[in-house]
Motif scaffolding. Structure first.
Motif, short mmCIF file in Angstrom:
data_model
loop_
_atom_site.label_atom_id
_atom_site.label_comp_id
_atom_site.label_asym_id
_atom_site.label_seq_id
_atom_site.Cartn_x
_atom_site.Cartn_y
_atom_site.Cartn_z
N LEU A 93 0.83 -1.20 0.00
CA LEU A 93 0.00 0.00 0.00
C LEU A 93 0.87 1.26 0.00
O LEU A 93 0.61 2.22 -0.72
CB LEU A 93 -0.93 0.00 1.22
N ALA A 94 1.91 1.24 0.83
CA ALA A 94 2.76 2.43 0.95
C ALA A 94 3.54 2.71 -0.34
O ALA A 94 3.86 3.87 -0.63
CB ALA A 94 3.72 2.27 2.13
N ARG A 95 3.84 1.67 -1.09
CA ARG A 95 4.60 1.84 -2.33
C ARG A 95 3.72 2.18 -3.52
O ARG A 95 4.24 2.55 -4.57
CB ARG A 95 5.41 0.57 -2.62
N ASP A 96 2.42 2.03 -3.37
CA ASP A 96 1.51 2.30 -4.48
C ASP A 96 1.44 3.81 -4.72
O ASP A 96 1.07 4.57 -3.82
CB ASP A 96 0.11 1.76 -4.16
N PRO A 97 1.81 4.29 -5.91
CA PRO A 97 1.82 5.73 -6.16
C PRO A 97 0.44 6.38 -6.08
O PRO A 97 0.34 7.59 -5.90
CB PRO A 97 2.39 5.84 -7.58
N GLN A 98 -0.62 5.57 -6.18
CA GLN A 98 -1.97 6.12 -6.07
C GLN A 98 -2.31 6.54 -4.64
O GLN A 98 -3.11 7.43 -4.41
CB GLN A 98 -3.00 5.09 -6.53
N VAL A 99 -1.70 5.84 -3.67
CA VAL A 99 -2.03 6.04 -2.26
C VAL A 99 -1.29 7.25 -1.71
O VAL A 99 -0.07 7.37 -1.85
CB VAL A 99 -1.67 4.79 -1.44
N GLY A 100 -2.05 8.16 -1.06
CA GLY A 100 -1.44 9.33 -0.46
C GLY A 100 -0.98 9.09 0.96
O GLY A 100 0.13 9.48 1.35
N GLU A 101 -1.81 8.45 1.77
CA GLU A 101 -1.44 8.12 3.15
C GLU A 101 -2.26 6.94 3.64
O GLU A 101 -3.32 6.62 3.09
CB GLU A 101 -1.64 9.32 4.07
N VAL A 102 -1.75 6.30 4.68
CA VAL A 102 -2.38 5.11 5.25
C VAL A 102 -2.61 5.33 6.74
O VAL A 102 -1.69 5.75 7.46
CB VAL A 102 -1.51 3.85 5.05
N THR A 103 -3.83 5.06 7.19
CA THR A 103 -4.15 5.03 8.62
C THR A 103 -4.47 3.60 8.99
O THR A 103 -5.21 2.92 8.27
CB THR A 103 -5.35 5.93 8.94
N ILE A 104 -3.90 3.13 10.09
CA ILE A 104 -4.17 1.77 10.56
C ILE A 104 -4.98 1.87 11.85
O ILE A 104 -4.62 2.62 12.76
CB ILE A 104 -2.88 0.98 10.84
N PRO B 262 4.87 6.73 13.05
CA PRO B 262 3.54 7.31 12.85
C PRO B 262 3.01 7.93 14.14
O PRO B 262 3.51 7.67 15.24
CB PRO B 262 2.68 6.12 12.43
N LYS B 263 1.98 8.75 14.00
CA LYS B 263 1.29 9.30 15.16
C LYS B 263 0.40 8.22 15.75
O LYS B 263 -0.38 7.58 15.03
CB LYS B 263 0.45 10.51 14.76
N PHE B 264 0.50 8.01 17.06
CA PHE B 264 -0.28 6.98 17.74
C PHE B 264 -1.41 7.59 18.56
O PHE B 264 -1.22 8.60 19.26
CB PHE B 264 0.61 6.15 18.66
N THR B 265 -2.58 6.97 18.49
CA THR B 265 -3.73 7.33 19.33
C THR B 265 -4.25 6.05 19.98
O THR B 265 -4.42 5.03 19.30
CB THR B 265 -4.86 7.97 18.50
N LEU B 266 -4.50 6.11 21.28
CA LEU B 266 -4.99 4.95 22.02
C LEU B 266 -6.39 5.20 22.56
O LEU B 266 -6.68 6.30 23.05
CB LEU B 266 -4.07 4.61 23.20
N PHE B 267 -7.24 4.17 22.51
CA PHE B 267 -8.51 4.17 23.23
C PHE B 267 -8.34 3.22 24.41
O PHE B 267 -8.06 2.03 24.23
CB PHE B 267 -9.66 3.66 22.35
N VAL B 268 -8.52 3.73 25.63
CA VAL B 268 -8.37 2.90 26.82
C VAL B 268 -9.65 2.96 27.65
O VAL B 268 -10.45 3.89 27.54
CB VAL B 268 -7.18 3.36 27.68
N VAL C 109 9.49 3.11 9.61
CA VAL C 109 8.16 2.78 9.09
C VAL C 109 7.92 3.61 7.83
O VAL C 109 8.34 4.77 7.75
CB VAL C 109 7.07 3.09 10.15
N ALA C 110 7.28 3.02 6.83
CA ALA C 110 7.01 3.73 5.57
C ALA C 110 6.36 5.08 5.85
O ALA C 110 5.39 5.15 6.62
CB ALA C 110 6.11 2.89 4.69
N PRO C 111 6.87 6.17 5.27
CA PRO C 111 6.36 7.52 5.56
C PRO C 111 4.86 7.70 5.30
O PRO C 111 4.22 8.52 5.95
CB PRO C 111 7.19 8.41 4.63
N LYS C 112 4.31 6.94 4.36
CA LYS C 112 2.88 7.09 4.07
C LYS C 112 1.99 6.57 5.21
O LYS C 112 0.82 6.93 5.30
CB LYS C 112 2.51 6.38 2.77
N ILE C 113 2.55 5.71 6.06
CA ILE C 113 1.79 5.22 7.23
C ILE C 113 1.90 6.29 8.31
O ILE C 113 2.86 6.33 9.07
CB ILE C 113 2.33 3.87 7.70
N GLN C 114 0.91 7.16 8.35
CA GLN C 114 1.02 8.36 9.18
C GLN C 114 0.29 8.26 10.52
O GLN C 114 0.66 8.94 11.48
CB GLN C 114 0.48 9.56 8.40
N ASN C 115 -0.75 7.43 10.59
CA ASN C 115 -1.55 7.37 11.83
C ASN C 115 -1.85 5.93 12.20
O ASN C 115 -2.20 5.11 11.35
CB ASN C 115 -2.87 8.12 11.64
#
Length: 422
Positions: free
Chosen positions: A206-217, A272-278, A241-247
């Motif tokens: 996904l990160a290497r695909d030129p169509q994809v701008g960014e990835v959130t997991i 990437p930026k991490f957000t947690l739900f606890v 981590v691949a730069p496109k994986i931002q969140n």
């Protein structure tokens, strides 16, 4: 072992079994009435006024011979890719945060989730799917489910999250071999380890695909372990981590806090930026803690106390505490998907990597946000959300707040100095 030790061990075993029984009853009641084979495609008339969610599904599960099940909880060599279109009932019949499972087959699209089409694909054909499904944001949302999930559970739950959040994304699901049984915890955990390479490979594609701008997991429960492990592997192999994986959003993460500390460190400074739900009342994570050496699980910590408060601030991790939030989940383990407030927050802000601590969150007076440290700096009290069951702790906003206080203090000092000089 002494007599006292035997007694204590016996009491602990009884307590764990009791929790397991409660969880099993909760799971059984949740699954009651679900027919087998809901992924058999059926036509949905345009007059039904339903909504359609088109999901690309990658899995390391073994194919099932049962029609409409598609994939079992057993492991297979290599990954399988499938496009699945799911119909969501009209707004008048669909409750945000809920999956309206079919009571019988064929499903009733007017009031139940319905499978519209199932199209087998290959990893090589995924770029064609992306071309047809990427929005203008060019953002991909990857979802990794948690423990005790069947294939259809993951598909329908993710379709619900995508629909309810109204996220501007191309939805991609990674589902690993979970047996869908409360008694298969260790098997499921090993299945996440088994699937690390496959998830890493998918994320790299996904990160290497030129169509994809960014990835959130976004990962839930035990899927958080799999997600962070895959990212750790990527960082070790590639240097980062691949730069496109931002969140990265971890909901109720079933992760040993000591292990997460090492995993996070291995990601390096360009992570990437991490957000947690606890949620401290998460009963599923309570059981996980007991069977995992009584070590805190990341999804159950209190972000207002040390050492977590300072650790999250230094790491730049945003934490949303859902402890006071009440949903229909008897285990308090799926609040992130069942709460309308949280689902809306996901779509409005978090998936796009935006801040969630200012007044423009857009949830009105149901969601107030005070950065961790603001209340403590002023009055010494723990930071809490204003008139809401959701508390948000954002280190960046805390730093900005403290900077503002310092500037105000300096300005006040200069004023006093000037006045004294006059």
């Amino acid at each position: 072992m002494t007599s006292l030790g035997v007694i204590l061990k016996t009491l602990a075993d009884i307590q764990v079994r009791a929790i397991a029984v409660v969880m099993t009853l909760a799971m059984l009641s949740a699954c009651a009435g679900r027919p087998e084979g809901v992924l058999v495609p059926q036509q949905v008339a345009s007059a039904e006024k339903t909504s359609m969610v088109d999901v690309l599904v990658a899995t390391t599960r073994r194919p099932s011979e049962t029609p409409g099940v598609l994939f079992s909880g057993e492991r297979d060599k290599g990954a399988h890719v499938t496009e699945i279109k799911v119909s969501i009932p009209p707004e008048s019949k669909h409750k945000v945060g809920q999956v309206e499972w079919p009571s019988k087959l064929p499903a009733d699209p007017a009031k139940e989730f319905t499978t519209v089409s199932v199209t087998p694909m290959t990893p090589q054909s995924a770029p064609a799917w992306l071309r047809g499904n990427l929005p203008k944001s060019r953002r991909v949302l990857v979802f990794v489910h948690g423990f005790n999930n069947r294939y259809e559970d993951a598909v329908y739950r993710f379709a619900q999250i995508v629909h309810d959040s109204k996220a501007d994304v191309a939805p991609v699901l990674f589902t690993w071999p979970s047996r869908g049984s409360i008694f298969a915890y260790n098997y499921d955990k090993e299945s996440t380890n088994y699937s690390r390479d496959a998830l890493e490979d998918m994320l790299r594609r996904l990160a290497r695909d030129p169509q994809v701008g960014e990835v959130t997991i976004m990962a839930h429960s035990m899927g958080s372990w799999l997600t962070v492990e895959a990212l750790r592997q990527m960082a070790i192999r590639d240097g980062r981590v691949a730069p496109k994986i931002q969140n990265v959003i971890l909901a109720s993460p079933d992760l040993d806090v000591d292990v997460f500390t090492n995993q996070f460190s291995a990601l390096g400074p360009k992570h990437p930026k991490f957000t947690l739900f606890v949620s401290r009342d998460d009963r599923a994570l309570g059981l996980s803690r007991r069977i995992s050496g009584d070590i805190d699980r990341l999804g159950q910590v209190d972000p207002t106390v040390e050492p977590y408060r300072t650790a999250f601030e230094k790491a730049g991790i945003t934490v949303l505490d859902l402890t006071a939030l009440k949903t229909g989940d008897s285990l308090n383990h799926g609040k992130f998907a069942e709460s309308p407030q949280v689902v809306q927050l996901l779509g409005n802000r978090l998936i796009a990597g935006q801040t969630v601590t200012d007044s423009s969150v857009g949830l009105g007076d149901r969601l107030g946000a005070v950065a961790l440290g603001a209340a403590q700096t002023v009055g010494g009290a723990a930071s809490v959300a204003v008139s809401t069951p959701i508390s948000i702790f954002d280190p960046e906003t805390r730093r900005n707040y403290n900077d503002q206080l310092n500037r105000l203090g300096n300005a006040a000092g200069n004023t006093v100095t000037t006045a004294a000089g006059q």
